[in-house]
Design an enzyme around this catalytic site. Structure first.
Site, PDB file in Angstrom:
ATOM      1  CE  LYS A   1      -1.932   2.785   3.002  1.00  0.00           C
ATOM      2  NZ  LYS A   1      -1.749   4.035   2.050  1.00  0.00           N
TER       3      LYS A   1
ATOM      4  CD  GLU B   1      12.789   3.849   8.274  1.00  0.00           C
ATOM      5  OE1 GLU B   1      12.760   4.515   9.041  1.00  0.00           O
ATOM      6  OE2 GLU B   1      12.719   3.739   7.160  1.00  0.00           O
TER       7      GLU B   1
ATOM      8  CB  CYS C   1      12.822   8.591   8.784  1.00  0.00           C
ATOM      9  SG  CYS C   1      13.635   7.523   7.608  1.00  0.00           S
TER      10      CYS C   1
ATOM     11  CD  GLU D   1      10.070  12.015  11.981  1.00  0.00           C
ATOM     12  OE1 GLU D   1       9.109  11.768  12.391  1.00  0.00           O
ATOM     13  OE2 GLU D   1      11.013  11.605  11.473  1.00  0.00           O
TER      14      GLU D   1
END
Ligand code: NDP
Length: 491
Positions: free
Chosen positions: A195, A269, A303, A400
């Site tokens: 997906k 992850e 990331c 983040e």
């Protein structure tokens, strides 16, 4: 006066360094108006659809399927049938041939894919052309090489495939994340339901054409598009054996809770808040390039981005001065222009998240610097930003941001640098800039991060494992380690 000096004397001194536009051709990509889901080697008509846009212009590029639980069910059934009907028992050397073919086709069609990646995702064409595409092809080449050597990779452990892998990927590197996920899964003999992210489905859909060209058996790879609901339906499905997820820590945690006790394998992850640590003995100009690459590459939608700069106090001032000067040379704008350094923010939602955190930084007392740059009126844009005077407790030093925003902190001793670098719930990556090899090793041993780069940043190689500590997730992608999450061992 020497000849050279005389020549230099006469040479015209440029006064204006503006670049003429150098747009890559959009015509390289022929999009369909409407895409269904790719199931069992063909397209199925979606019950529900949505429009996918270009974040740099907000224009609609195509209509794609919003996958329902029934669509997911059909895709899992197709993957299961393909697994049972030959793919899992195919000799590794045969599986390798398909992977080699896919890799070569990606190379041949790389310009087309690069344009589409930039159109749908907003990243500069020079990055999709020089980073995303070559690395995606390299991943397939690399894992093609392992497909017939699994018994050597894991001697005396009799490796066997798991079954059907559900793979959910984010929007920051759509095709590259597809390659990271598909290549090891297929090399190990699994079949897949993938997906893509809601905002960036188009390269995954174009990739289905590559699968057909490579004559991959029907059902080995299935692609169901849609938003988080489609992802959730996939994770919940009883017919899958493994989930591989890349995305936010929040969604990762909820998937982990959901899968507890089900026996399905999981790799996550997730996010990061990497420290890029600059010592006073480093090559300063080189470090400045590394800092810029660390946080402004892909608009900071990375990331493992070096979003916290830890500068040694003794070089803080010259470093920040050089950095600000360098920022003034970054060209922000049309992702399809070959001169563009910083493209569009991937979505309106992400722009709002970045704006909110930047406002929080200002309110908490950090000092903001943004170079003068004119942002296009349409689309989603954010100027490259540096925050100085940042305390460790500020949100911009903890959370983040996933945008082109750097927070600068300082340290005096290596011990303090390690302490500050590790002071985050994340642990995905870190960078160290120093001329002393012994210091690099000393730091690397103490930094709680899956990857530590030395005198470089954001370097990737398919042979090198990548993954996190703490809330950055678990499991490794890339290298020999990246095979293990797709295998069971009949010991
Ligand atoms: P998400 O974690 O929501 O998205 C990642 C993928 O998971 C997408 O395909 C998404 O679909 C899908 N998804 C969403 N909800 C579920 C669910 N309940 N079950 C299964 N799959 C689901 O990230 P966002 O796009 O919302 O970004 C939010 C923040 O996450 C960013 O600001 C950034 O900080 C971080 N992030 C980190 C990434 C990384 O590489 N570590 C990548 C992307 C984001 P859909 O696209 O429809 O939401």
């Amino acid at each position: 006066m020497t000849d050279i000096e005389r020549k230099r004397d006469r040479a015209a001194v440029p006064t204006d360094w503006t670049y003429a536009p150098a747009p890559e051709s959009r015509d390289l990509v022929r999009l369909r108006e409407r895409y269904g889901h790719f199931v069992g080697g063909g397209w199925i008509e979606p019950a529900d659809t949505y429009a996918t846009i270009s974040p740099s212009t907000e224009e609609t590029l195509a209509t794609v399927g919003q996958g329902t639980a029934e669509d997911v069910d059909r895709a899992v059934a197709a993957a299961r049938a393909a697994f049972a009907n030959g793919w899992s028992s195919l000799p590794g050397s045969e599986r390798a041939k398909y992977l080699f073919r896919i890799a070569r086709l990606l190379q041949e069609r790389s310009r087309e894919f690069a344009v589409l990646e930039s159109l749908n995702g907003g990243k500069p064409i020079k990055e999709s052309r020089d980073v995303d595409l070559p690395l995606a092809a390299a991943h397939f080449f690399y894992y093609a090489g392992w497909a017939d050597k699994l018994e050597y990779a894991f001697p005396n452990r009799r490796p066997a495939p798991l079954g059907v892998a559900a793979q959910i990927i984010p929007w920051n590197f759509p095709l590259l994340m597809l390659a990271w996920k598909l290549a090891p899964a297929l090399a190990c003999g699994n079949t897949v339901v993938l997906k893509p992210a809601e905002t960036t489905p188009l390269t995954a859909l174009l990739f289905c054409d590559v699968l057909r060209q490579a004559e991959l058996p029907p059902g080995v790879v299935n692609v169901v598009t849609g938003d988080g609901r489609t992802g959730a339906a996939l994770v919940e499905h009883d017919g899958i054996d493994k989930v591989a997820f890349t995305g936010s820590t929040e969604v990762g945690k909820s998937i982990q809770r959901q899968l507890a006790g089900t026996g399905k394998k999981l790799t996550l992850e997730l996010g990061g808040k990497a420290a890029n640590i600059v010592f006073d003995d480093c090559a300063l100009d080189q470090a400045v390039e590394g800092i810029v690459n660390g946080i402004y590459f892909n608009q900071g939608h990375v990331c493992c981005a070096g979003s916290r700069l830890l500068a040694q106090e003794s070089i803080y001032e010259p470093l920040v001065e050089k950095l600000k000067k360098r920022l003034e040379t970054l060209r922000v704008g049309d992702p399809l222009d070959k001169n563009t350094d910083v493209g569009a923010i991937n979505s309106k939602l992400q722009l709002e998240r970045i704006t909110e955190l930047v406002e929080a930084g200002k309110e908490e007392g950090a000092e903001i610097f943004q170079p003068p740059c004119r942002l296009p009126e349409k689309g989603y844009w954010f100027a490259p930003t540096v925050f100085t005077n940042v305390a460790q407790s500020y949100r911009i030093a903890q959370e983040e941001i996933f945008g082109p925003v750097l927070s600068v902190l300082t340290f005096r001793t290596p011990e303090e640098a390690v302490e500050k670098a590790n002071n985050t719930p994340y642990g995905l990556s870190a960078g160290v800039w120093t001329e002393k090899g012994s210091r690099i090793l000393w730091m690397a041993q103490r930094l709680r991060a899956g990857v530590v780069w030395a005198n470089t940043f954001n370097r990737f190689d398919p042979a090198s494992p990548f993954g996190g500590y703490k809330e950055s997730g678990f499991g490794r992608e890339g290298g020999l380690h990246g095979l293990e999450p797709y295998l069971r061992f009949e010991e």
